[in-house]
Design an enzyme around this catalytic site. Structure first.
Site, mmCIF file in Angstrom:
data_model
loop_
_atom_site.group_PDB
_atom_site.id
_atom_site.type_symbol
_atom_site.label_atom_id
_atom_site.label_comp_id
_atom_site.label_asym_id
_atom_site.label_seq_id
_atom_site.Cartn_x
_atom_site.Cartn_y
_atom_site.Cartn_z
ATOM 1 N N SER A 122 0.827 -1.209 0.000
ATOM 2 C CA SER A 122 0.000 0.000 0.000
ATOM 3 C C SER A 122 0.858 1.254 0.000
ATOM 4 O O SER A 122 0.399 2.309 -0.406
ATOM 5 C CB SER A 122 -0.858 0.049 1.268
ATOM 6 O OG SER A 122 -1.741 -1.013 1.310
ATOM 7 N N HIS A 143 -2.405 -3.657 -6.517
ATOM 8 C CA HIS A 143 -2.930 -3.193 -5.232
ATOM 9 C C HIS A 143 -4.414 -3.516 -5.130
ATOM 10 O O HIS A 143 -5.259 -2.864 -5.748
ATOM 11 C CB HIS A 143 -2.674 -1.686 -5.093
ATOM 12 C CG HIS A 143 -3.016 -1.136 -3.755
ATOM 13 N ND1 HIS A 143 -3.710 0.028 -3.569
ATOM 14 C CD2 HIS A 143 -2.747 -1.608 -2.507
ATOM 15 C CE1 HIS A 143 -3.863 0.250 -2.274
ATOM 16 N NE2 HIS A 143 -3.284 -0.717 -1.612
ATOM 17 N N GLU A 155 -5.525 -1.651 -8.431
ATOM 18 C CA GLU A 155 -4.642 -0.677 -9.077
ATOM 19 C C GLU A 155 -3.438 -1.453 -9.604
ATOM 20 O O GLU A 155 -2.741 -2.106 -8.826
ATOM 21 C CB GLU A 155 -4.206 0.388 -8.062
ATOM 22 C CG GLU A 155 -5.367 1.268 -7.598
ATOM 23 C CD GLU A 155 -4.929 2.358 -6.617
ATOM 24 O OE1 GLU A 155 -5.107 3.538 -6.928
ATOM 25 O OE2 GLU A 155 -4.422 2.024 -5.533
ATOM 26 N N ASN A 193 -5.275 6.452 -2.855
ATOM 27 C CA ASN A 193 -4.788 7.147 -1.651
ATOM 28 C C ASN A 193 -4.278 8.548 -1.966
ATOM 29 O O ASN A 193 -4.326 9.426 -1.101
ATOM 30 C CB ASN A 193 -3.711 6.316 -0.947
ATOM 31 C CG ASN A 193 -4.339 5.218 -0.097
ATOM 32 O OD1 ASN A 193 -5.479 5.338 0.335
ATOM 33 N ND2 ASN A 193 -3.606 4.142 0.128
HETATM 34 P P1 NAD Z 1 -1.290 -9.518 7.430
HETATM 35 O O1 NAD Z 1 -0.449 -9.206 8.603
HETATM 36 O O2 NAD Z 1 -2.737 -9.870 7.625
HETATM 37 O O3 NAD Z 1 -0.637 -10.730 6.601
HETATM 38 C C1 NAD Z 1 0.721 -10.806 6.301
HETATM 39 C C2 NAD Z 1 1.092 -12.284 6.235
HETATM 40 O O4 NAD Z 1 2.383 -12.400 5.645
HETATM 41 C C3 NAD Z 1 1.172 -12.972 7.622
HETATM 42 O O5 NAD Z 1 0.378 -14.147 7.591
HETATM 43 C C4 NAD Z 1 2.656 -13.278 7.781
HETATM 44 O O6 NAD Z 1 2.888 -14.481 8.498
HETATM 45 C C5 NAD Z 1 3.072 -13.436 6.326
HETATM 46 N N1 NAD Z 1 4.504 -13.296 6.048
HETATM 47 C C6 NAD Z 1 5.408 -12.483 6.637
HETATM 48 N N2 NAD Z 1 6.614 -12.644 6.051
HETATM 49 C C7 NAD Z 1 6.452 -13.581 5.064
HETATM 50 C C8 NAD Z 1 7.310 -14.162 4.097
HETATM 51 N N3 NAD Z 1 8.596 -13.821 4.045
HETATM 52 N N4 NAD Z 1 6.781 -15.078 3.232
HETATM 53 C C9 NAD Z 1 5.473 -15.410 3.275
HETATM 54 N N5 NAD Z 1 4.626 -14.894 4.188
HETATM 55 C C10 NAD Z 1 5.102 -13.985 5.057
HETATM 56 O O7 NAD Z 1 -1.138 -8.250 6.459
HETATM 57 P P2 NAD Z 1 -2.131 -7.758 5.303
HETATM 58 O O8 NAD Z 1 -3.077 -6.741 5.864
HETATM 59 O O9 NAD Z 1 -2.642 -8.930 4.571
HETATM 60 O O10 NAD Z 1 -1.115 -6.933 4.386
HETATM 61 C C11 NAD Z 1 -0.258 -7.559 3.484
HETATM 62 C C12 NAD Z 1 0.180 -6.568 2.429
HETATM 63 O O11 NAD Z 1 -0.974 -6.044 1.754
HETATM 64 C C13 NAD Z 1 0.954 -5.356 2.963
HETATM 65 O O12 NAD Z 1 1.952 -5.029 2.035
HETATM 66 C C14 NAD Z 1 -0.111 -4.265 3.002
HETATM 67 O O13 NAD Z 1 0.429 -2.961 2.843
HETATM 68 C C15 NAD Z 1 -0.940 -4.630 1.793
HETATM 69 N N6 NAD Z 1 -2.333 -4.131 1.788
HETATM 70 C C16 NAD Z 1 -3.091 -4.216 2.922
HETATM 71 C C17 NAD Z 1 -4.423 -3.774 2.877
HETATM 72 C C18 NAD Z 1 -5.304 -3.866 4.102
HETATM 73 O O14 NAD Z 1 -6.393 -3.273 4.099
HETATM 74 N N7 NAD Z 1 -4.923 -4.621 5.138
HETATM 75 C C19 NAD Z 1 -4.970 -3.270 1.688
HETATM 76 C C20 NAD Z 1 -4.172 -3.238 0.530
HETATM 77 C C21 NAD Z 1 -2.850 -3.663 0.610
#
Ligand code: NAD
Length: 295
Positions: A122, A143, A155, A193
């Protein structure tokens, strides 16, 4: 309809976003392998996918057989090697540049050279992750929005070295997942954003200047502009610490006042009032059915 040249999809991270991406990929007909660091995260993510697919079956938008087929196309692993023959790998791991760079560097050595790499970040700079690999023409941002199974938008982000063919294929791939893709470039905040964050920050500034109360500003934007919710309701839903974090990154990138987090936002974040998830932000959420404005 799947996209030509893309049969196998890899997803990194089985958290909130990764599990959603794996779900829509498997449901769209792709053999999908999702990798996380430990079995417990995979188990939790896969259980969430099954639950979400079941909700679609209950609503009548998916058949029980389609759910079974989607689950059958889904594999989970803790090993990078199991992603080796994927045609596209979408990364959705923890938002940390060092971890993401290390992960992409390791994958670059294992995954077939023709595969496309995509990050769901993000706030991080796509180019900075891309330089950990040697596939500078095949590296993009994809995204997705939360919850992935329901939100239509993706995106699709190009860097200065992404090839046109890769962008076109990524756009078709996102569309094949039932999403509506839009093209954008590697600038902090992308499209959504870039426009949303200054609007949310402006709402806080208007509150600080006494232009209106939380309740009146929210009502104003809902009824005056037809928005589904007002800025303070949205801020509490997204999480104040998330908005503060992204605003700081955008301010750092553009050095423009409109991205600077207002003092009140910083104070609320420092106090641990992050919105809905902590029970308090611009509203008091002790009764979730009836949030009470605090300013
Ligand atoms: P999250 O914490 O729910 O999930 C992340 C997962 O990645 C965890 O299960 C963790 O164990 C795993 N992980 C960590 N290191 C790893 C690796 N080396 N290999 C494989 N798995 C690994 O986080 P999320 O909210 O799903 O966010 C993930 C990404 O998506 C981030 O980059 C975030 O910026 C992006 N994002 C989040 C949102 C949102 O609303 N939460 C929206 C768009 C984008």
């Amino acid at each position: 309809m799947t996209v030509e040249g893309i049969q196998k999809v890899g997803v990194l991270g089985c958290g909130l976003m990764g599990s959603g991406i794996a779900q829509v990929s498997a449901a769209a007909g792709y053999t999908t392998t999702v990798r996380d660091v430990a079995d417990e995260y995979l188990k939790k993510g896969i259980a969430g996918i099954e639950k979400s697919l079941t909700r679609f079956v209950e609503k009548g938008t998916l058949t029980a057989q389609q759910r079974t087929e989607a689950m059958g196309r889904l594999k989970s692993t803790t090993k990078f090697e199991d992603l080796a023959d994927c045609d596209i790998v979408i990364e959705a791991i923890t938002e940390n540049l060092v971890t993401k760079r290390e992960t992409f560097a390791a994958l670059d050595k294992i995954i077939k050279p023709a595969a496309i790499f995509a990050s769901n970040t993000s706030s991080l700079v796509i180019t900075e992750m891309m330089t950990a690999t040697r596939r500078v023409d095949r590296f993009i941002g994809m995204h997705f929005f939360n919850p992935v199974a329901l939100m239509k938008l993706v995106e699709v982000v190009s860097t200065i070295t992404t090839s046109q063919d890769v962008m076109d294929r990524a756009m078709s791939f996102a569309a094949s997942l039932g999403k509506v893709p839009i093209r954008t470039s590697d600038r902090s905040g992308f499209i959504v954003n870039r426009l949303l964050v200054p609007y949310l920050l402006d709402a806080i500034r208007a509150l600080e200047e006494g232009v209106g109360s939380v309740e009146d500003i929210d009502k104003g934007m809902k009824l005056g502009c037809g928005y589904p919710m007002g800025p303070f309701t949205l801020l509490d839903f997204v999480g104040l610490e998330t908005t503060y974090y992204i605003a700081n990154i955008m301010f750092e990138e553009f050095r423009e006042k409109r991205f600077a987090p207002p003092p009140l936002l910083k104070r609320l974040v420092l106090a641990g009032h992050h919105g809905k998830k902590t029970g308090r932000g611009f509203y008091d959420h002790s009764d979730p059915t009836n949030p009470k404005p605090l300013f």
